[in-house]
Design a protein around this motif. Structure first.
Motif, PDB file in Angstrom:
ATOM      1  N   ALA A  42     -25.027 -57.599  24.407  1.00 62.88           N
ATOM      2  CA  ALA A  42     -24.762 -56.200  24.819  1.00 62.88           C
ATOM      3  C   ALA A  42     -23.589 -56.100  25.880  1.00 62.88           C
ATOM      4  N   ILE A  43     -22.726 -56.681  25.766  1.00 59.82           N
ATOM      5  CA  ILE A  43     -21.493 -56.795  26.811  1.00 59.82           C
ATOM      6  C   ILE A  43     -20.523 -55.989  26.206  1.00 59.82           C
ATOM      7  N   GLU A  44     -19.945 -55.149  26.705  1.00 61.01           N
ATOM      8  CA  GLU A  44     -18.803 -54.202  26.173  1.00 61.01           C
ATOM      9  C   GLU A  44     -17.442 -54.699  27.107  1.00 61.01           C
ATOM     10  N   VAL A  45     -16.535 -54.924  26.508  1.00 59.89           N
ATOM     11  CA  VAL A  45     -15.111 -55.168  27.159  1.00 59.89           C
ATOM     12  C   VAL A  45     -14.105 -54.163  26.649  1.00 59.89           C
ATOM     13  N   VAL A  59      -9.267 -58.003  35.997  1.00 56.16           N
ATOM     14  CA  VAL A  59     -10.547 -57.836  35.213  1.00 56.16           C
ATOM     15  C   VAL A  59     -11.576 -57.044  36.277  1.00 56.16           C
ATOM     16  N   ARG A  60     -12.070 -55.970  35.701  1.00 55.58           N
ATOM     17  CA  ARG A  60     -12.912 -55.202  36.823  1.00 55.58           C
ATOM     18  C   ARG A  60     -14.493 -55.025  36.190  1.00 55.58           C
ATOM     19  N   PHE A  61     -15.700 -55.252  37.053  1.00 57.38           N
ATOM     20  CA  PHE A  61     -16.930 -54.816  36.438  1.00 57.38           C
ATOM     21  C   PHE A  61     -17.683 -54.687  37.617  1.00 57.38           C
ATOM     22  N   ALA A  62     -18.871 -53.977  37.356  1.00 56.81           N
ATOM     23  CA  ALA A  62     -19.739 -53.836  38.574  1.00 56.81           C
ATOM     24  C   ALA A  62     -20.727 -54.920  38.379  1.00 56.81           C
ATOM     25  N   HIS A  63     -21.112 -55.631  39.485  1.00 54.09           N
ATOM     26  CA  HIS A  63     -22.006 -56.682  39.652  1.00 54.09           C
ATOM     27  C   HIS A  63     -23.579 -56.363  40.264  1.00 54.09           C
ATOM     28  N   ARG A  99     -19.750 -52.358  31.867  1.00 53.64           N
ATOM     29  CA  ARG A  99     -18.719 -52.639  31.006  1.00 53.64           C
ATOM     30  C   ARG A  99     -17.642 -53.478  31.658  1.00 53.64           C
ATOM     31  N   ILE A 100     -17.050 -54.354  31.137  1.00 54.50           N
ATOM     32  CA  ILE A 100     -15.857 -55.024  31.720  1.00 54.50           C
ATOM     33  C   ILE A 100     -14.613 -54.579  31.387  1.00 54.50           C
ATOM     34  N   ASP A 101     -13.848 -54.121  32.091  1.00 56.61           N
ATOM     35  CA  ASP A 101     -12.368 -53.513  31.814  1.00 56.61           C
ATOM     36  C   ASP A 101     -11.383 -54.749  32.207  1.00 56.61           C
ATOM     37  N   MET A 102     -10.630 -55.106  31.165  1.00 58.00           N
ATOM     38  CA  MET A 102      -9.533 -55.915  30.920  1.00 58.00           C
ATOM     39  C   MET A 102      -8.352 -55.499  30.874  1.00 58.00           C
TER      40      MET A 102
END
Length: 379
Positions: free
Chosen positions: A115-118, A170-174, A152-155
């Motif tokens: 369930a990973i959204e890019v 590449v940006r995401f919340a960890h 969500r991962i923003d590329m």
């Protein structure tokens, strides 16, 4: 493999010398990551043993933990190889945007399962780089992001104004919002230590070997990565209403070597399958795995592969007869043997036909090159 080798950067002509890593720190980190992950997996196994049952979610988590520990060990091997400087780079004209899209497409099933959204925002970008290592870098970038993201991962791929270099961000919340401490402002150079896993070490080392500029900024609960490509090609401007057909078929814009080739792997042992899968992953191949000669016959009857990689222990007279039958049908079929032990890479002769044998301990380092060699000479 001796991890202390990474303290001795290579000076061989034509190879990029990168900053050596601290071997003791690498060993400590690798041991810590593997032990932590396997401890969690062991807790799940103990729960299973006491209860006698396990639900689908716990089984998936157990599989993920064991796989992460295995991958950490393999990444450690790759970091050592790159740190040795034992990498011969080829400069090719590559479509960075197309490569990134292909990489995401290859990981599509995994993204669905987890369930990973890019979110993609890709502009056109052509760069000069080594195709195989660049594809590996893109895979490692996703490995690192998938490992840590809780959002969500923003590329994004764009060409910055000056200098006109391609930049992939590449940006995401960890961390989840309720886990973030917002009281103190972080320093500009602060790092979230939990992100410095083995996948990050491999990402650092690969980008260094490729000569890329790597920057990472960690804010409370969030992180942003930027990879800058100094060797970016200027876009070609064509007159309106014209088409450059030669450019369309130019081999310089082709996908990575062997991309899309069908490789059948005959291996009965799961650990061999896993290492072969990891070694060949950067090549963007279509991989099928079978465990018996009968399954090889069935697979080849349905669709003949481009290459057959097989364990030597499954060879013998039956396999030799099968090889002869397959070569009568497909004379260009390539064969690579995985020897039982050692690191030797040899060219053997069987029935007047040469093929390459790779020692089991050299699969990660040597199998991709051996497969390229066999496919190219049988093309």
């Amino acid at each position: 493999m001796d991890l202390t080798d990474i303290a001795r950067p290579s000076s061989v002509s034509g190879r990029r010398v990168v900053e050596p890593l601290d071997p003791q720190a690498l060993i400590a980190q690798l041991g810590s990551e593997v032990a932590t992950t396997l401890s969690s997996a062991l807790d799940r196994v103990n729960t299973l043993r006491s209860s006698g049952r396990i639900d689908r979610e716990s089984l998936a988590a157990l599989h993920a933990e064991i796989d992460l520990a295995r991958r950490a060990g393999i990444m450690g091997q790759q970091v050592v190889r790159l740190g040795n400087g034992d990498v011969q780079l080829a400069r090719e004209r590559l479509d960075l945007t197309a490569l990134m899209r292909d990489t995401l497409r290859e990981r599509g099933r995994e993204m669905d399962d987890r369930a990973i959204e890019v979110r993609q925002e890709f502009g056109a970008a052509l760069v000069m780089s080594d195709a195989t290592l660049l594809f590996s870098l893109l895979q490692t970038t996703l490995d690192w992001a998938f490992e840590h993201t809780v959002s969500r991962i923003d590329m994004k791929i764009e060409i910055k104004n000056w200098p006109a270099h391609a930049v992939m961000s590449v940006r995401f919340a960890h961390r989840r919002p309720d886990e973030v401490e917002t009281g103190a402002m972080p320093r500009a150079d602060a790092e979230a230590a939990e992100l410095n896993t083995m996948s990050w070490r491999l990402l650092q080392q690969t980008s260094a070997v490729l000569g890329l500029h790597l920057q990472r900024q960690d804010l409370p609960g969030k992180t942003e990565l930027a990879l800058e490509f100094p060797d970016t090609l200027a876009p070609r401007l064509e007159p309106e209403g014209t088409t450059d057909f030669e450019e369309t078929v130019s081999p310089e814009l082709a996908p990575p070597p062997l991309s899309g080739s069908h490789v059948l792997v005959l291996a009965a042992r799961r650990e061999v399958r896993n290492v072969v899968r990891e070694a060949l992953r950067p090549l963007a191949l279509m991989l099928d795995f079978v465990s018996t000669i009968e399954e090889v016959q069935d697979q080849c009857a349905e669709a003949m592969p481009d290459a057959l990689v097989y364990e030597a222990s499954l060879g013998g007279q039956r396999f030799d007869r099968l090889r002869a039958e397959l070569l009568r049908t497909a004379p260009r079929l390539a064969f690579v043997q995985i020897a039982e032990q050692g690191k030797a890479v040899q060219v053997l002769n069987q029935g007047g036909r040469q093929f390459t044998s790779v020692g089991r301990d050299a699969i990660i380092e040597s199998l991709p090159d051996a497969l390229k060699f066999e496919l190219s000479r049988n093309a």
